[in-house]
Design a protein around this motif. Structure first.
Motif, PDB file in Angstrom:
ATOM      1  N   ILE A  66       0.866  -1.179   0.000  1.00 31.79           N
ATOM      2  CA  ILE A  66       0.000   0.000   0.000  1.00 31.79           C
ATOM      3  C   ILE A  66       0.905   1.232   0.000  1.00 31.79           C
ATOM      4  CG2 ILE A  66      -1.713   1.330   1.285  1.00 31.79           C
ATOM      5  CD1 ILE A  66      -2.882  -1.293   2.288  1.00 31.79           C
ATOM      6  N   ILE A  67       0.843   1.964  -1.099  1.00 36.65           N
ATOM      7  CA  ILE A  67       1.647   3.186  -1.219  1.00 36.65           C
ATOM      8  C   ILE A  67       0.899   4.318  -0.533  1.00 36.65           C
ATOM      9  CG2 ILE A  67       2.857   4.710  -2.794  1.00 36.65           C
ATOM     10  CD1 ILE A  67       3.704   1.765  -3.023  1.00 36.65           C
ATOM     11  N   GLU A  68       1.527   4.932   0.446  1.00 34.38           N
ATOM     12  CA  GLU A  68       0.839   5.902   1.280  1.00 34.38           C
ATOM     13  C   GLU A  68       0.790   7.295   0.636  1.00 34.38           C
ATOM     14  OE1 GLU A  68       2.782   5.318   5.199  1.00 34.38           O
ATOM     15  OE2 GLU A  68       0.886   4.340   5.698  1.00 34.38           O
ATOM     16  N   GLU A  69      -0.185   8.055   1.082  1.00 34.10           N
ATOM     17  CA  GLU A  69      -0.391   9.431   0.611  1.00 34.10           C
ATOM     18  C   GLU A  69       0.881  10.245   0.817  1.00 34.10           C
ATOM     19  OE1 GLU A  69      -3.338  11.866  -1.223  1.00 34.10           O
ATOM     20  OE2 GLU A  69      -3.452   9.779  -0.571  1.00 34.10           O
ATOM     21  N   GLY A  70       1.247  11.030  -0.186  1.00 37.93           N
ATOM     22  CA  GLY A  70       2.433  11.864  -0.113  1.00 37.93           C
ATOM     23  C   GLY A  70       3.583  11.338  -0.948  1.00 37.93           C
ATOM     24  N   VAL A  71       3.604  10.031  -1.213  1.00 40.33           N
ATOM     25  CA  VAL A  71       4.634   9.462  -2.082  1.00 40.33           C
ATOM     26  C   VAL A  71       4.341   9.886  -3.515  1.00 40.33           C
ATOM     27  CG1 VAL A  71       5.658   7.338  -2.985  1.00 40.33           C
ATOM     28  CG2 VAL A  71       5.017   7.495  -0.563  1.00 40.33           C
ATOM     29  N   THR A  72       5.331  10.408  -4.221  1.00 39.37           N
ATOM     30  CA  THR A  72       5.129  10.865  -5.604  1.00 39.37           C
ATOM     31  C   THR A  72       5.848   9.995  -6.627  1.00 39.37           C
ATOM     32  OG1 THR A  72       6.983  12.408  -5.422  1.00 39.37           O
ATOM     33  CG2 THR A  72       4.782  13.264  -4.895  1.00 39.37           C
ATOM     34  N   VAL A  73       6.936   9.334  -6.210  1.00 40.81           N
ATOM     35  CA  VAL A  73       7.739   8.543  -7.148  1.00 40.81           C
ATOM     36  C   VAL A  73       8.069   7.187  -6.524  1.00 40.81           C
ATOM     37  CG1 VAL A  73       9.921   8.399  -8.411  1.00 40.81           C
ATOM     38  CG2 VAL A  73       8.753  10.610  -8.187  1.00 40.81           C
ATOM     39  N   ILE A  74       7.921   6.122  -7.329  1.00 40.71           N
ATOM     40  CA  ILE A  74       8.407   4.801  -6.926  1.00 40.71           C
ATOM     41  C   ILE A  74       9.741   4.605  -7.639  1.00 40.71           C
ATOM     42  CG2 ILE A  74       7.887   2.351  -6.761  1.00 40.71           C
ATOM     43  CD1 ILE A  74       5.825   4.185  -5.387  1.00 40.71           C
ATOM     44  N   ILE A  89      -1.720  -1.191  -4.145  1.00 38.98           N
ATOM     45  CA  ILE A  89      -2.677  -0.089  -4.141  1.00 38.98           C
ATOM     46  C   ILE A  89      -1.891   1.208  -3.990  1.00 38.98           C
ATOM     47  CG2 ILE A  89      -4.649   0.956  -2.958  1.00 38.98           C
ATOM     48  CD1 ILE A  89      -5.340  -1.874  -1.928  1.00 38.98           C
ATOM     49  N   PHE A  90      -2.028   2.093  -4.976  1.00 41.44           N
ATOM     50  CA  PHE A  90      -1.278   3.341  -4.976  1.00 41.44           C
ATOM     51  C   PHE A  90      -2.109   4.488  -4.414  1.00 41.44           C
ATOM     52  CE2 PHE A  90       0.819   0.910  -8.261  1.00 41.44           C
ATOM     53  CZ  PHE A  90       2.155   1.262  -8.152  1.00 41.44           C
ATOM     54  N   ALA A  91      -1.470   5.346  -3.637  1.00 40.41           N
ATOM     55  CA  ALA A  91      -2.085   6.632  -3.300  1.00 40.41           C
ATOM     56  C   ALA A  91      -2.119   7.480  -4.563  1.00 40.41           C
ATOM     57  CB  ALA A  91      -1.276   7.343  -2.223  1.00 40.41           C
ATOM     58  N   ASP A  92      -3.089   8.365  -4.652  1.00 41.78           N
ATOM     59  CA  ASP A  92      -3.251   9.172  -5.854  1.00 41.78           C
ATOM     60  C   ASP A  92      -2.215  10.286  -5.983  1.00 41.78           C
ATOM     61  OD1 ASP A  92      -5.300   7.701  -6.943  1.00 41.78           O
ATOM     62  OD2 ASP A  92      -6.852   8.809  -5.859  1.00 41.78           O
ATOM     63  N   THR A  93      -1.289  10.366  -5.021  1.00 38.82           N
ATOM     64  CA  THR A  93      -0.200  11.348  -5.121  1.00 38.82           C
ATOM     65  C   THR A  93       0.935  10.863  -6.023  1.00 38.82           C
ATOM     66  OG1 THR A  93       0.742  10.439  -3.086  1.00 38.82           O
ATOM     67  CG2 THR A  93      -0.653  12.408  -2.881  1.00 38.82           C
ATOM     68  N   VAL A  94       0.966   9.574  -6.320  1.00 37.15           N
ATOM     69  CA  VAL A  94       2.052   9.016  -7.142  1.00 37.15           C
ATOM     70  C   VAL A  94       1.898   9.474  -8.592  1.00 37.15           C
ATOM     71  CG1 VAL A  94       3.131   6.912  -8.023  1.00 37.15           C
ATOM     72  CG2 VAL A  94       2.341   7.013  -5.647  1.00 37.15           C
ATOM     73  N   LYS A 112      -4.113  -1.231  -8.547  1.00 38.81           N
ATOM     74  CA  LYS A 112      -4.904  -0.003  -8.613  1.00 38.81           C
ATOM     75  C   LYS A 112      -3.937   1.150  -8.847  1.00 38.81           C
ATOM     76  CE  LYS A 112      -7.746   3.256  -6.040  1.00 38.81           C
ATOM     77  NZ  LYS A 112      -6.824   4.375  -6.364  1.00 38.81           N
ATOM     78  N   LEU A 113      -3.887   1.629 -10.096  1.00 42.17           N
ATOM     79  CA  LEU A 113      -2.976   2.716 -10.436  1.00 42.17           C
ATOM     80  C   LEU A 113      -3.532   4.062  -9.958  1.00 42.17           C
ATOM     81  CD1 LEU A 113      -1.980   1.609 -14.037  1.00 42.17           C
ATOM     82  CD2 LEU A 113      -0.532   1.561 -12.000  1.00 42.17           C
ATOM     83  N   PRO A 114      -2.654   5.008  -9.654  1.00 39.22           N
ATOM     84  CA  PRO A 114      -3.106   6.327  -9.158  1.00 39.22           C
ATOM     85  C   PRO A 114      -3.728   7.167 -10.265  1.00 39.22           C
ATOM     86  CG  PRO A 114      -0.726   6.302  -9.418  1.00 39.22           C
ATOM     87  CD  PRO A 114      -1.184   4.895  -9.670  1.00 39.22           C
ATOM     88  N   ILE A 115      -4.723   7.973  -9.920  1.00 37.17           N
ATOM     89  CA  ILE A 115      -5.454   8.744 -10.932  1.00 37.17           C
ATOM     90  C   ILE A 115      -4.633   9.909 -11.479  1.00 37.17           C
ATOM     91  CG2 ILE A 115      -7.707   8.099 -10.018  1.00 37.17           C
ATOM     92  CD1 ILE A 115      -7.886  10.848  -8.715  1.00 37.17           C
ATOM     93  N   ARG A 116      -3.514  10.269 -10.819  1.00 37.58           N
ATOM     94  CA  ARG A 116      -2.659  11.359 -11.306  1.00 37.58           C
ATOM     95  C   ARG A 116      -1.372  10.837 -11.958  1.00 37.58           C
ATOM     96  NH1 ARG A 116      -4.324  13.183  -6.156  1.00 37.58           N
ATOM     97  NH2 ARG A 116      -5.859  14.872  -6.276  1.00 37.58           N
ATOM     98  N   LEU A 117      -1.280   9.557 -12.174  1.00 34.79           N
ATOM     99  CA  LEU A 117      -0.065   8.966 -12.736  1.00 34.79           C
ATOM    100  C   LEU A 117       0.292   9.585 -14.086  1.00 34.79           C
ATOM    101  CD1 LEU A 117       2.067   6.706 -12.414  1.00 34.79           C
ATOM    102  CD2 LEU A 117       0.504   5.206 -13.670  1.00 34.79           C
ATOM    103  N   GLU A 118       1.571   9.929 -14.266  1.00 36.37           N
ATOM    104  CA  GLU A 118       2.028  10.545 -15.507  1.00 36.37           C
ATOM    105  C   GLU A 118       2.968   9.648 -16.315  1.00 36.37           C
ATOM    106  OE1 GLU A 118       3.780  14.265 -14.483  1.00 36.37           O
ATOM    107  OE2 GLU A 118       1.922  15.103 -13.636  1.00 36.37           O
ATOM    108  N   VAL A 119       3.808   8.856 -15.639  1.00 37.31           N
ATOM    109  CA  VAL A 119       4.830   8.073 -16.346  1.00 37.31           C
ATOM    110  C   VAL A 119       4.937   6.679 -15.738  1.00 37.31           C
ATOM    111  CG1 VAL A 119       7.274   7.906 -16.962  1.00 37.31           C
ATOM    112  CG2 VAL A 119       6.149  10.155 -16.907  1.00 37.31           C
ATOM    113  N   ILE A 120       4.991   5.673 -16.618  1.00 40.74           N
ATOM    114  CA  ILE A 120       5.286   4.301 -16.216  1.00 40.74           C
ATOM    115  C   ILE A 120       6.591   3.910 -16.906  1.00 40.74           C
ATOM    116  CG2 ILE A 120       4.516   1.895 -16.222  1.00 40.74           C
ATOM    117  CD1 ILE A 120       1.641   2.924 -16.390  1.00 40.74           C
TER     118      ILE A 120
END
Length: 276
Positions: A66-74, A89-94, A112-120
């Motif tokens: 579970i990726i927590e809120e506030g994480v922006t990059v994996i 499960i990604f927080a939507d900050t990623v 469950k990918l984050p709704i703000r995801l820009e790059v994979i």
């Protein structure tokens, strides 16, 4: 970061505060793995340092991330070859999942990918066990082989504006059962442009709006309700000339054998708060 049991799964709550990937320890383990003909069995008896054994033991204990809120990059390789992860499960900050972040997570079936995801990044989910992928509209770029070698992958929704890297889905059921020519490893080197166009259009037809809504990265029960009101739940039951239902892909992708009852159970009923 902390570890707890959630839904019966050993769960890592990832907050980005610790670098999880250690290249030297990973190389030490992979070197021995190759010596043992790529056999994972009995690795505890291999001639590995105690530090490497502990590193590998910890990474193989995780079953859910579970990726927590506030994480922006994996970061690169964060969960590389964590073979027992089943759900992420990604927080939507990623906004960015970097190269090989989940490569080789061979039991990963739920994402469950984050709704703000820009790059994979390249190979980010290579060699997992995903059967469906829904890329959010915010995603600008998907790099080479990001979802390759997910052998059971048969549903893939990619927005029109997303740039797709070469061979994003080679070695998957989706491409192997398509009309495209592939080599013995499932590559489609000479048809990349055609395949990428196909990937962006296999489920745009209005016939599949209910299926698309149910299969989305973040299905909303209001959307599902609206479509059902317009089309009627009978769309799930109406047979057509090729003996499939409107809740399946038809002409664009006639290879999907996902049963309508699975869609209802896994998506519609949950979103409406009904029992399975």
């Amino acid at each position: 970061m902390r570890v707890a049991t959630v839904d019966g799964l050993v769960t890592l709550f990832y907050d980005g505060s610790k670098q999880l990937y250690n290249g030297e320890l990973e190389d030490e383990w992979i070197t021995k793995w190759r010596q043992y003909d790529r056999n994972y069995q009995g690795w505890e008896d291999w001639d590995l340092s105690d530090e490497c054994k502990q590193y590998w033991r910890e990474r193989q204990s995780w079953q859910q991330i579970i990726i927590e809120e506030g994480v922006t990059v994996i970061p690169d390789g964060t969960f590389l070859i964590c073979r027992n992860i089943k759900r992420v499960i990604f927080a939507d900050t990623v906004v960015r999942i970097k190269e090989h972040a989940f490569y080789g997570c061979i039991q990963l079936i739920s994402l469950k990918l984050p709704i703000r995801l820009e790059v994979i990044g390249q190979g980010a989910f290579n060699a997992c066990d995903l059967s469906s992928v829904f890329i959010p509209p915010s995603c600008r770029d998907i790099y080479y082989s990001a979802f390759a070698l997910n052998r059971n992958l048969e549903i893939c929704h990619v927005p029109q504006q997303t740039r797709i890297g070469d061979e994003m889905v080679f070695g998957t059921k989706l491409i192997e059962e398509s009309q495209f020519e592939i080599d013995q490893w499932g590559h489609y080197h000479h048809q990349i442009r055609e395949v990428n166009h196909w990937l962006k259009n296999i489920n745009r037809n209005e016939k599949y709006s209910l299926h698309r809504a149910c299969s989305s990265f973040q299905p909303l029960k209001e959307v599902i309700h609206t479509i059902i009101q317009l089309k009627g739940i009978g769309d799930f039951k109406t047979q057509n000339e090729i003996d499939t239902t409107p809740s399946q892909y038809l002409k664009e992708n006639p290879y999907c054998d996902l049963k309508e009852i699975d869609i209802i159970r896994d998506y519609v009923m949950k979103m409406m708060g009904e029992n399975e």
